[in-house]
Motif scaffolding. Structure first.
Motif, PDB file in Angstrom:
ATOM      1  N   HIS A 133       0.816  -1.199   0.000  1.00  0.00           N
ATOM      2  CA  HIS A 133       0.000   0.000   0.000  1.00  0.00           C
ATOM      3  C   HIS A 133       0.862   1.268   0.000  1.00  0.00           C
ATOM      4  CE1 HIS A 133      -4.082   1.191   0.132  1.00  0.00           C
ATOM      5  NE2 HIS A 133      -3.812   2.109   1.042  1.00  0.00           N
ATOM      6  N   GLN A 134       1.915   1.254   0.818  1.00  0.00           N
ATOM      7  CA  GLN A 134       2.773   2.456   0.906  1.00  0.00           C
ATOM      8  C   GLN A 134       3.418   2.768  -0.430  1.00  0.00           C
ATOM      9  OE1 GLN A 134       2.547  -0.134   3.097  1.00  0.00           O
ATOM     10  NE2 GLN A 134       4.344   0.016   4.418  1.00  0.00           N
ATOM     11  N   ASP A 135       3.697   1.713  -1.216  1.00  0.00           N
ATOM     12  CA  ASP A 135       4.387   1.910  -2.492  1.00  0.00           C
ATOM     13  C   ASP A 135       3.498   2.535  -3.554  1.00  0.00           C
ATOM     14  OD1 ASP A 135       6.924   0.825  -1.891  1.00  0.00           O
ATOM     15  OD2 ASP A 135       6.101  -1.194  -2.031  1.00  0.00           O
ATOM     16  N   ARG A 136       2.204   2.559  -3.288  1.00  0.00           N
ATOM     17  CA  ARG A 136       1.285   2.957  -4.357  1.00  0.00           C
ATOM     18  C   ARG A 136       1.454   4.407  -4.782  1.00  0.00           C
ATOM     19  NH1 ARG A 136      -4.083  -0.403  -5.107  1.00  0.00           N
ATOM     20  NH2 ARG A 136      -4.115   0.990  -6.870  1.00  0.00           N
ATOM     21  N   ASP A 137       2.080   5.224  -3.927  1.00  0.00           N
ATOM     22  CA  ASP A 137       2.350   6.619  -4.313  1.00  0.00           C
ATOM     23  C   ASP A 137       3.177   6.687  -5.582  1.00  0.00           C
ATOM     24  OD1 ASP A 137       1.244   7.241  -1.999  1.00  0.00           O
ATOM     25  OD2 ASP A 137       3.061   7.986  -1.012  1.00  0.00           O
ATOM     26  N   ARG A 138       4.005   5.665  -5.773  1.00  0.00           N
ATOM     27  CA  ARG A 138       4.884   5.700  -6.955  1.00  0.00           C
ATOM     28  C   ARG A 138       4.247   5.051  -8.186  1.00  0.00           C
ATOM     29  NH1 ARG A 138       9.521   7.680  -7.091  1.00  0.00           N
ATOM     30  NH2 ARG A 138      10.243   6.341  -8.771  1.00  0.00           N
ATOM     31  N   TRP A 139       3.068   4.547  -8.048  1.00  0.00           N
ATOM     32  CA  TRP A 139       2.413   3.925  -9.198  1.00  0.00           C
ATOM     33  C   TRP A 139       1.844   5.032 -10.090  1.00  0.00           C
ATOM     34  CZ3 TRP A 139      -0.909  -0.946  -7.765  1.00  0.00           C
ATOM     35  CH2 TRP A 139      -0.084  -1.868  -7.112  1.00  0.00           C
ATOM     36  N   SER A 140       2.586   5.405 -11.096  1.00  0.00           N
ATOM     37  CA  SER A 140       2.190   6.578 -11.851  1.00  0.00           C
ATOM     38  C   SER A 140       2.658   6.471 -13.306  1.00  0.00           C
ATOM     39  CB  SER A 140       2.817   7.808 -11.191  1.00  0.00           C
ATOM     40  OG  SER A 140       2.888   8.877 -12.085  1.00  0.00           O
ATOM     41  N   TYR A 141       1.721   6.733 -14.234  1.00  0.00           N
ATOM     42  CA  TYR A 141       2.111   6.802 -15.653  1.00  0.00           C
ATOM     43  C   TYR A 141       3.056   7.983 -15.885  1.00  0.00           C
ATOM     44  CZ  TYR A 141      -1.594   3.531 -17.093  1.00  0.00           C
ATOM     45  OH  TYR A 141      -2.383   2.425 -17.285  1.00  0.00           O
ATOM     46  N   VAL A 142       2.854   9.033 -15.094  1.00  0.00           N
ATOM     47  CA  VAL A 142       3.641  10.248 -15.310  1.00  0.00           C
ATOM     48  C   VAL A 142       5.101  10.007 -14.903  1.00  0.00           C
ATOM     49  CG1 VAL A 142       3.760  12.713 -14.822  1.00  0.00           C
ATOM     50  CG2 VAL A 142       1.532  11.581 -14.923  1.00  0.00           C
ATOM     51  N   ILE A 143       5.299   9.268 -13.817  1.00  0.00           N
ATOM     52  CA  ILE A 143       6.681   8.912 -13.437  1.00  0.00           C
ATOM     53  C   ILE A 143       7.212   7.856 -14.417  1.00  0.00           C
ATOM     54  CG2 ILE A 143       8.199   8.042 -11.610  1.00  0.00           C
ATOM     55  CD1 ILE A 143       6.132   8.901  -9.552  1.00  0.00           C
ATOM     56  N   LEU A 144       6.345   6.929 -14.800  1.00  0.00           N
ATOM     57  CA  LEU A 144       6.791   5.858 -15.700  1.00  0.00           C
ATOM     58  C   LEU A 144       7.290   6.422 -17.026  1.00  0.00           C
ATOM     59  CD1 LEU A 144       7.131   2.862 -16.316  1.00  0.00           C
ATOM     60  CD2 LEU A 144       4.721   2.777 -16.991  1.00  0.00           C
ATOM     61  N   VAL A 145       6.603   7.424 -17.540  1.00  0.00           N
ATOM     62  CA  VAL A 145       7.026   7.956 -18.846  1.00  0.00           C
ATOM     63  C   VAL A 145       8.404   8.616 -18.726  1.00  0.00           C
ATOM     64  CG1 VAL A 145       5.942  10.276 -18.828  1.00  0.00           C
ATOM     65  CG2 VAL A 145       6.161   8.994 -20.959  1.00  0.00           C
ATOM     66  N   GLU A 146       8.691   9.191 -17.559  1.00  0.00           N
ATOM     67  CA  GLU A 146      10.033   9.776 -17.351  1.00  0.00           C
ATOM     68  C   GLU A 146      11.092   8.664 -17.384  1.00  0.00           C
ATOM     69  OE1 GLU A 146      10.810  12.945 -17.021  1.00  0.00           O
ATOM     70  OE2 GLU A 146       8.759  13.736 -16.933  1.00  0.00           O
ATOM     71  N   GLU A 147      10.797   7.567 -16.718  1.00  0.00           N
ATOM     72  CA  GLU A 147      11.743   6.438 -16.692  1.00  0.00           C
ATOM     73  C   GLU A 147      11.933   5.882 -18.107  1.00  0.00           C
ATOM     74  OE1 GLU A 147      13.520   5.668 -14.127  1.00  0.00           O
ATOM     75  OE2 GLU A 147      12.428   7.138 -12.910  1.00  0.00           O
ATOM     76  N   LEU A 148      10.833   5.792 -18.811  1.00  0.00           N
ATOM     77  CA  LEU A 148      10.863   5.260 -20.174  1.00  0.00           C
ATOM     78  C   LEU A 148      11.690   6.165 -21.083  1.00  0.00           C
ATOM     79  CD1 LEU A 148       9.460   2.797 -21.278  1.00  0.00           C
ATOM     80  CD2 LEU A 148       7.478   4.209 -21.828  1.00  0.00           C
TER      81      LEU A 148
END
Ligand SMILES: Nc1ncnc2c1ncn2[C@@H]1O[C@H](COP(=O)(O)OP(=O)(O)OP(=O)(O)O)[C@@H](O)[C@H]1O
Ligand SMILES: [Mg+2]
Length: 437
Positions: free
Chosen positions: A279-294
């Motif tokens: 549950h705590q990790d869910r803050d990082r579940w983000s398309y917006v962060i994912l696109v940066e990583e991608l």
């Protein structure tokens, strides 16, 4: 049989273009002073000296003569966690081993070698020969029956390990796909592709007897609809096993050569987001962060950023609220990583017609599956507002116009269409933004 309680193993990898495995690293699971699980990984010297060596994870485990350590996720590095069995595979292994008390290394060692990606695990310094025999589609009825029995016994009993499965069945359980992730029952099978030619590997996903609709046909229809909407989606087809439908999804992380299967490295979005399942990790579940990583990792970051936007949009338009970060991945058949084709697309029909939330954040208003929210961060996906608006308008119109015909053509029954109808272009998608066209 592998002894339980293993705390270290060798990590093997199939290098780009190769079929054979080579030994890449050693993984050790221990505890720190406070008793927390701590994982350590060390690349082998001879692996590091190979000119063709590739990292197990280009961000977290770069090629270097160091001891990597992690206290996250019970000491599991993300790339190894991705190669571990998930809910379904763990249930199978626990039944097979007769124990719920297994270490994370045990799960790696017990699971079969048809796992997603290019990694394999073992206790010997020398890697095993690549597996040459796979389940065939002709075996599907039997495998489905095994999966049904496992599920029925779980449903029938509160006991974690009822003794109903007898020993010969326990051996057979390992025929079930244990290493591929996900919660639904599945196996890996080898079968010819529709275009003819040598066989390829498919992920076979079974319907459960307690499903409320025909998941196989609906998922097949959604993969087709995604392709019609311009997404790069995994290829799929339906086969019958014992008069029931089974979904076959062609594996995009395997490619047959004369000598056997080449394997693509594969990392889930969960790993790219440096996140776990809690549950705590869910803050990082983000398309917006994912696109940066991608954008940092991809061999074609512009194309992949656009594809990820289309995927997020498609999920919002079919109310796929189970679009969690294990349902996105990057793969590298050669050295460069690319966004993997879309897979595991399921429409949901939550009660609310005003607000539905995706599993991952998609804009300034968090997880809200809403056009305005998707538009709010379109620049991160390398799209102008006008471009993003045009994509939204076009895809919304396509989903509205095509979902029913596509579902029917994929063999979804009239009753199941009624069941899923409320998933498509739900009212809340347009709250705040009128369509421009
Ligand atoms: N076509 C494919 N090629 C290679 N790997 C795949 C493919 N489809 C799925 N996978 C891998 O297998 C895993 C399980 O597949 P999938 O997500 O379809 O199963 P599931 O049981 O429906 O998942 P969930 O628990 O999310 O409902 C995925 O997380 C991904 O790692
Ligand atoms: Mg999944």
């Amino acid at each position: 049989m592998i002894s339980k309680g293993a705390r270290e193993c060798f990590v093997y990898i199939a290098l780009p273009g190769q079929v054979e495995l080579v030994t890449a690293a050693r993984f050790m699971l221990g505890t720190d002073r406070a008793g927390n699980a701590r994982g350590e990984l060390v690349y082998g010297r001879s692996y590091l000296s190979r000119p063709d060596a590739v990292p197990i994870d280009p961000v977290e485990l770069k090629l270097a003569p160091v001891t990597y350590q992690t206290l996250n996720m019970k000491g599991m590095f993300g790339a190894l966690r991705d190669a571990s069995p998930d809910y379904w595979g763990r249930r199978v292994i626990e039944r097979h081993s007769g124990s719920g008390e297994l270490t994370e290394v045990d799960y790696l060692l017990y699971s079969s070698d048809d796992r997603a990606g290019a990694l394999a695990f073992g206790l010997n310094r020398e890697p095993p020969a690549p597996r040459r025999h796979f389940n065939q589609t002709i075996d599907l009825a039997h495998l489905q029956d095994l999966a049904d029995r496992l599920i029925a016994q779980e449903n029938a009993s509160e006991q974690p390990l009822p003794a109903v499965i007898q020993s010969e069945q326990v051996q057979e359980l390992m025929l079930l796909g244990t290493a591929m992730g996900g919660a639904r029952p599945k196996v890996v099978v080898e079968d010819s592709p529709p275009e003819g030619g040598p066989p390829v590997l498919w992920l076979a996903k079974f319907n459960r007897t307690d499903d409320r609709f025909n998941h196989a046909r609906v998922e097949h229809a959604m993969l087709r609809l995604a392709s019609e909407c311009g997404l790069h989606a995994a290829e799929s087809r339906i086969v019958q096993a014992g008069h029931r439908d089974v979904l076959l999804v062609r594996r995009f992380d395997r490619a047959l050569t004369g000598a056997g299967y080449r394997r693509a490295r594969m990392l889930s979005a969960l790993t790219l987001l440096r996140s776990g399942d809690t549950h705590q990790d869910r803050d990082r579940w983000s398309y917006v962060i994912l696109v940066e990583e991608l954008r940092r990792l991809s061999g074609d970051s512009r194309a992949d950023a656009h594809e990820l936007f289309r995927r997020m949009l498609f999920n919002a338009l079919i109310s796929n609220t189970d679009d969690h970060p294990r349902n996105h991945a990057v793969i590298a058949m050669d050295t460069a990583f690319r966004l993997a084709p879309a897979y595991d697309l399921t429409p949901f029909t939550p009660v609310s017609i005003e607000r539905r939330d995706l599993a991952m954040s998609s804009g300034d208003r968090g997880r809200y599956a809403n056009a305005d929210n998707l538009l709010s961060q379109c620049a991160r996906f390398l799209l102008t507002r006008a471009e993003a608006r045009a994509l939204i308008d076009t895809m919304e119109a396509q989903v509205r116009a095509r979902w029913y015909a596509t579902a029917r053509a994929a063999g979804v029954s009239e009753g199941d269409c009624e069941h899923i109808a409320g998933a498509f272009a739900y009212a809340g998608f347009r709250f705040g933004t009128p369509a421009t066209s």
